[in-house]
Write a protein that holds these residues in place. Structure first.
Motif, short mmCIF file in Angstrom:
data_model
loop_
_atom_site.label_atom_id
_atom_site.label_comp_id
_atom_site.label_asym_id
_atom_site.label_seq_id
_atom_site.Cartn_x
_atom_site.Cartn_y
_atom_site.Cartn_z
N GLN A 1 64.14 23.98 56.59
CA GLN A 1 64.53 25.28 56.09
C GLN A 1 63.33 25.99 55.46
O GLN A 1 62.69 26.79 56.11
N ASN A 2 63.05 25.62 54.20
CA ASN A 2 61.91 26.31 53.58
C ASN A 2 60.70 25.40 53.47
O ASN A 2 59.68 25.79 52.92
N GLU A 3 60.85 24.18 54.02
CA GLU A 3 59.75 23.24 53.85
C GLU A 3 58.55 23.71 54.66
O GLU A 3 58.69 24.39 55.66
N GLU A 4 57.40 23.26 54.19
CA GLU A 4 56.19 23.62 54.91
C GLU A 4 56.04 22.72 56.13
O GLU A 4 56.15 21.49 56.01
N ILE A 5 55.82 23.29 57.27
CA ILE A 5 55.64 22.49 58.48
C ILE A 5 54.20 21.98 58.51
O ILE A 5 53.26 22.76 58.36
N PRO A 6 54.04 20.65 58.65
CA PRO A 6 52.68 20.12 58.58
C PRO A 6 51.79 20.63 59.71
O PRO A 6 52.28 20.93 60.79
N ASN A 7 50.52 20.71 59.42
CA ASN A 7 49.53 21.03 60.44
C ASN A 7 49.46 19.82 61.39
O ASN A 7 49.22 18.69 60.97
N GLU A 8 49.65 20.07 62.69
CA GLU A 8 49.84 18.95 63.62
C GLU A 8 48.62 18.04 63.76
O GLU A 8 48.75 16.83 63.88
N ARG A 9 47.41 18.62 63.72
CA ARG A 9 46.20 17.78 63.88
C ARG A 9 46.01 16.87 62.69
O ARG A 9 45.68 15.70 62.82
N GLU A 10 46.23 17.47 61.53
CA GLU A 10 46.07 16.69 60.31
C GLU A 10 47.16 15.60 60.25
O GLU A 10 46.91 14.45 59.89
N TYR A 11 48.36 16.00 60.65
CA TYR A 11 49.48 15.06 60.65
C TYR A 11 49.15 13.87 61.56
O TYR A 11 49.35 12.71 61.20
N PHE A 12 48.64 14.16 62.74
CA PHE A 12 48.32 13.08 63.69
C PHE A 12 47.27 12.14 63.10
O PHE A 12 47.38 10.92 63.25
N PHE A 13 46.32 12.71 62.41
CA PHE A 13 45.25 11.89 61.81
C PHE A 13 45.85 10.85 60.85
O PHE A 13 45.50 9.67 60.88
#
Ligand code: NCD
Length: 307
Positions: free
Chosen positions: A229-241
């Motif tokens: 809902q209002n949560e911040e969606i993680p940056n995918e590259r950083e998340y993968f790391f």
């Protein structure tokens, strides 16, 4: 087998005896009686698939399971349904029942929406995923897959990593794994980890290496943006790391660890592409295959125990 509850909304209330019987039946369906024989089982029954949220695997899996047992399947195109004309959800269900549906398989974006509704229904309601809450047939097919690869679930070390905050798959799996005495670890960044997850019965980690250490099974979960809902969606590259499962991170698990993912796989986000395709570890397509057999077992049980 002891009678199933009339509906399958959650894995929480299933007994070990019931789960064992479902697994045995799914095993029987996998290793196979002749297709013509199976077709007699649910002949004359009509299963309605009602999906208010996206699905490929789950909807088709239920459809194939029903058809293999000889049932008819009706897929409702929700965008063209009379809900758009102001009919309530319950009225719609009661009408489907009056039309002769033998069971209704429902996916809905709202958590717990089926609990009250199902009290008014005489035919079985099967939860195919309600919001962030549960996805019982996915949990059942996952533990069935673990058993086929790893044998006994008792004392198995299972690490579930990713977006636990929005995962109905994780919740349905964890209810089952706890019943069997498996040890469950949950790994997620703080922002995607629910508070008091399973009242402390699951060990929680924010570090992948620590959480995966010595695991027999590692399950990756997608970042479920559509349920945020209002949560911040993680940056995918950083998340993968930090959290993407790859061969490097998997080195912390047991050498023969299996890798699972309920799908859809977001390659390069929750799971590295090379690992997803590595037959030494990945059992992802087995999960899909086993899912049809498990759903056959569930449909048969719910539809025949009332006879
Ligand atoms: C899951 C779901 O929809 O809950 N997928 C599935 O049913 N196989 C997981 C997901 O959407 O990430």
């Amino acid at each position: 087998m002891s009678a199933l509850p009339r509906h399958l909304l959650s894995t929480e209330n299933l007994t070990l005896d019931q789960i064992e019987s479902l697994c045995a039946r799914a095993e029987f369906f996998l290793t196979g009686p002749p297709p013509a024989e199976l077709k007699k089982s649910l002949l004359g029954k009509s299963i309605v698939n009602l999906f208010f949220a996206d699905s490929t695997r789950t909807r088709i899996s239920f459809e194939m399971a029903a058809k293999r047992l000889g049932a008819d399947v009706v897929n409702v195109a929700v965008e063209h349904s009379s809900l758009n004309k102001g009919e309530t959800f319950l009225d719609m269900m009661l009408n489907l029942q009056a039309l002769g549906a033998s069971a209704i398989v429902i996916r809905h974006p709202e958590s717990f929406v089926l609990n009250e509704l199902s009290r008014h229904m005489a035919i079985p309601i099967i939860n195919a995923g309600d919001g962030n809450n549960e996805h019982p047939t996915q949990g059942l097919l996952d533990i069935f897959t673990m058993r086929r690869h790893k044998g006994e679930l008792r004392n198995l070390q299972v690490a579930i990593c990713g977006d636990l905050a929005h995962s109905r798959v994780a919740r349905s799996n964890i209810h089952l794994l706890i019943k069997y005495g498996a040890s469950v670890r949950a790994i997620a960044p703080q922002s995607l980890m629910p508070k008091d997850y399973f009242n402390g019965r699951v060990k929680t980690f924010t570090d992948m290496a620590e959480g995966i250490k010595g695991a027999d099974v590692v399950m990756a979960l997608r970042i479920q943006k559509e349920r945020m809902q209002n949560e911040e969606i993680p940056n995918e590259r950083e998340y993968f790391f930090y959290y993407g499962l790859d061969h490097q991170k998997l080195k912390h698990a047991k050498p023969d660890a299996i890798v699972m993912d309920p799908g859809p796989i977001n390659r390069g986000v929750q799971l590295d592409s090379a690992l997803a395709d590595d037959p030494k570890h990945s059992v992802i397509l087995d999960q899909v295959r086993n899912g049809v057999a498990m759903r056959m077992a569930v449909l048969e049980w719910l539809l025949k125990s009332g006879e």
